[in-house]
Design an enzyme around this catalytic site. Structure first.
Site, mmCIF file in Angstrom:
data_model
loop_
_atom_site.group_PDB
_atom_site.id
_atom_site.type_symbol
_atom_site.label_atom_id
_atom_site.label_comp_id
_atom_site.label_asym_id
_atom_site.label_seq_id
_atom_site.Cartn_x
_atom_site.Cartn_y
_atom_site.Cartn_z
ATOM 1 N N HIS A 79 -13.067 1.924 3.789
ATOM 2 C CA HIS A 79 -12.255 2.874 4.568
ATOM 3 C C HIS A 79 -12.581 3.258 5.930
ATOM 4 O O HIS A 79 -13.148 2.252 6.502
ATOM 5 C CB HIS A 79 -11.894 4.058 3.636
ATOM 6 C CG HIS A 79 -10.570 4.903 3.910
ATOM 7 N ND1 HIS A 79 -10.626 5.942 4.719
ATOM 8 C CD2 HIS A 79 -9.250 4.507 3.710
ATOM 9 C CE1 HIS A 79 -9.379 6.448 4.890
ATOM 10 N NE2 HIS A 79 -8.466 5.498 4.202
ATOM 11 N N ASP A 94 2.112 2.051 3.809
ATOM 12 C CA ASP A 94 1.288 3.300 3.984
ATOM 13 C C ASP A 94 2.159 4.475 3.644
ATOM 14 O O ASP A 94 1.775 5.650 4.187
ATOM 15 C CB ASP A 94 0.535 3.165 5.294
ATOM 16 C CG ASP A 94 -0.834 3.964 5.063
ATOM 17 O OD1 ASP A 94 -1.079 4.280 3.858
ATOM 18 O OD2 ASP A 94 -1.343 4.005 6.211
ATOM 19 N N HIS A 98 -2.414 -3.184 4.858
ATOM 20 C CA HIS A 98 -1.500 -2.136 5.605
ATOM 21 C C HIS A 98 -2.181 -2.117 6.901
ATOM 22 O O HIS A 98 -2.854 -1.201 7.585
ATOM 23 C CB HIS A 98 -1.439 -0.870 4.854
ATOM 24 C CG HIS A 98 -2.890 -0.080 4.597
ATOM 25 N ND1 HIS A 98 -3.736 -0.660 3.890
ATOM 26 C CD2 HIS A 98 -3.298 1.285 4.927
ATOM 27 C CE1 HIS A 98 -4.596 0.206 3.635
ATOM 28 N NE2 HIS A 98 -4.372 1.305 4.410
ATOM 29 N N GLU A 136 -8.847 1.495 -2.413
ATOM 30 C CA GLU A 136 -8.927 1.608 -0.902
ATOM 31 C C GLU A 136 -10.293 2.234 -0.582
ATOM 32 O O GLU A 136 -10.659 3.131 -0.177
ATOM 33 C CB GLU A 136 -7.600 2.692 -0.416
ATOM 34 C CG GLU A 136 -7.698 2.482 1.206
ATOM 35 C CD GLU A 136 -6.633 3.337 1.492
ATOM 36 O OE1 GLU A 136 -6.386 3.126 2.828
ATOM 37 O OE2 GLU A 136 -5.772 4.267 1.010
ATOM 38 N N HIS A 156 0.822 -1.233 0.039
ATOM 39 C CA HIS A 156 -0.040 -0.077 -0.008
ATOM 40 C C HIS A 156 0.914 1.232 -0.140
ATOM 41 O O HIS A 156 1.665 1.789 0.847
ATOM 42 C CB HIS A 156 -0.769 0.025 1.267
ATOM 43 C CG HIS A 156 -2.118 1.113 1.278
ATOM 44 N ND1 HIS A 156 -3.200 0.738 0.476
ATOM 45 C CD2 HIS A 156 -1.988 2.260 1.452
ATOM 46 C CE1 HIS A 156 -4.090 1.955 0.662
ATOM 47 N NE2 HIS A 156 -3.295 2.551 1.247
ATOM 48 N N ASP A 184 0.298 5.444 -1.158
ATOM 49 C CA ASP A 184 -0.629 6.530 -1.613
ATOM 50 C C ASP A 184 -0.108 7.566 -2.380
ATOM 51 O O ASP A 184 -0.728 8.797 -2.497
ATOM 52 C CB ASP A 184 -0.956 7.128 -0.239
ATOM 53 C CG ASP A 184 -2.339 6.386 0.268
ATOM 54 O OD1 ASP A 184 -3.337 6.215 -0.455
ATOM 55 O OD2 ASP A 184 -2.196 5.911 1.369
ATOM 56 N N HIS A 224 -8.768 -1.571 7.532
ATOM 57 C CA HIS A 224 -9.811 -0.470 7.764
ATOM 58 C C HIS A 224 -11.141 -1.185 8.226
ATOM 59 O O HIS A 224 -12.013 -0.318 8.468
ATOM 60 C CB HIS A 224 -10.176 0.322 6.429
ATOM 61 C CG HIS A 224 -8.885 1.410 6.320
ATOM 62 N ND1 HIS A 224 -8.880 2.214 6.921
ATOM 63 C CD2 HIS A 224 -8.020 1.396 5.453
ATOM 64 C CE1 HIS A 224 -8.007 3.244 6.519
ATOM 65 N NE2 HIS A 224 -7.219 2.672 5.745
#
Length: 396
Positions: free
Chosen positions: A169, A305, A236, A142, A37, A39, A215
């Site tokens: 999420h 992450d 993650h 995500e 993961h 971003d 999540h």
């Protein structure tokens, strides 16, 4: 015991006082890291409105981020799941459009930097990228809000290259509860997955899309583990017993991950590592040690992450630092096989099993699930109602 030594790498004779780091670099030269993961695509949106053509957005020189192309190379990152993330506030609004734009920017990253990145969609594609020395680039959506409760959108995302979806999420969907319901912040709505949510998981199995449980609430974790016929991942997340944050994975779920051949890709966000604003590389290794002890070495992976969090541990400041983490694992007595597993082999094994389930279901002539979610389960949100009989359109 490893002794201080020198190593010839890329024509350079390197000497180091840390033989474990040299050993880490040797291992990673043939088994580079797969990270679950990252971003960076969100950084492209929030900083540049996805305009990769802007000089400041040049991934070879990008500043102020955890990730750029030179850092990926230094960190021996061989495959990256890039997050197609859009915030929960897009739910019931423009989540699908926004997610499509994030999928598009990931594809354009590969097109703009073909010497460094290659977009792939399979375990075999990752292994081929390892051989060519480029970073295999995969897409993870995500948050289940991105599909707007549509199995048709889910299937379309798969056709566009998405290979995992995080079921929620930090917000509930009309069919799944998120991790906040395990805190005082929210109350459970579905107590895990609704009947439609279970069908989402089954359709992901049929497609060959990995089910990601980062999540989600504990009840959602357990429902998904019960429903899925393929291994699940936590792209993650870390160990709840080490840091009791509800984004982490409790022991009973770790045991089920072991039983079902799943994977927990350890998160580097300080709040999930140490349950405080500060953390260290050694504390990340503590999580990896713990997951190995409870769920087995085959259940450990990496999900940093990076570029999605504001605080990362000392010693893991950006994606270039993966060799230092591997050196710490070696220092703690991890075998070469266990290290290679955490780096890449465990994810490749889980991914292959997901693909095998897809292929088996295809041979069984499993058809796409074409029954839409019940209109009343969409929580009265503003949308047209074509296809739902005897229902007048709701106006916004």
């Amino acid at each position: 015991m490893l002794l201080p030594s020198c190593l010839l790498l890329s024509g350079l004779f390197l000497c180091s006082a840390d033989p474990f780091l040299l050993e880490a670099q040797r291992i990673m030269s043939t088994t580079p890291a797969i990270d679950g993961h990252n971003d960076l695509p969100w950084q492209m949106l929030s900083r540049f409105n996805n305009q990769l053509s802007l000089p400041a957005a040049n991934l070879s020189q990008l500043q102020g981020t955890h990730t750029n192309l030179p850092k990926l190379k230094t960190g021996h990152v061989g495959a990256q799941f890039w997050a197609a993330y859009v915030p929960c506030e897009t739910q019931k609004k423009d989540a699908v459009k926004r997610t499509l734009e994030q999928i598009d920017v990931i594809h354009r990253m590969c097109l703009q930097y073909p010497e460094a990145l290659t977009c792939v969609t399979s375990s075999a594609g990752i292994e081929e990228a390892f051989r060519t020395g480029r970073v295999a680039s995969l897409i993870g959506v995500e948050g289940g809000h991105s599909v707007d409760s549509s199995l048709g959108v889910l299937r379309t995302f798969y056709q566009l290259g998405v290979r995992y979806m995080t079921l929620t999420h930090s917000c509930n969907t009309p069919w799944a509860d998120n991790w906040l319901v395990d805190t005082a912040a929210e109350e459970p709505v579905h107590h895990g997955l609704s009947s439609f949510g279970k069908r989402v998981v089954k359709e992901m199995n049929r497609l060959g899309m990995m089910v990601d449980l980062a999540h989600v609430s504990v009840e959602t974790m357990n429902d998904a583990l019960s429903v899925s016929s393929a291994p699940v991942i936590f792209s993650h997340s870390s160990a709840y017993a080490i840091c009791p944050h509800r984004r982490n994975v409790p022991d009973d779920v770790l045991l089920r991950v072991k039983e079902t051949h799943g994977l927990v890709m350890v998160n580097f966000y300080n709040d999930y590592v140490s349950c405080s604003s500060k953390a260290t590389l050694a504390q990340v290794a503590d999580h990896m040690d713990y997951i190995k002890r409870v769920a087995g070495a085959e259940a450990v992976g990496l999900g940093g992450d990076y570029d999605g969090v504001g605080r990362v541990p000392v010693g893991l400041e950006d994606v270039s630092k993966y060799p230092d983490l591997v050196a710490e694992l070696l220092r703690r007595g991890w075998t070469e096989s266990e290290v290679r597993g955490a780096l890449a082999d465990n994810l490749l094994r889980a991914f292959r099993e997901v693909e095998q389930v897809r292929d088996r279901l295809s041979l069984e002539a499993a058809l796409p699930d074409d029954v839409p979610i019940a209109l009343e389960e969409l929580q009265g949100s503003c949308r047209t109602r074509y296809g739902y009989l005897a229902m007048a359109d709701q106006t916004c």
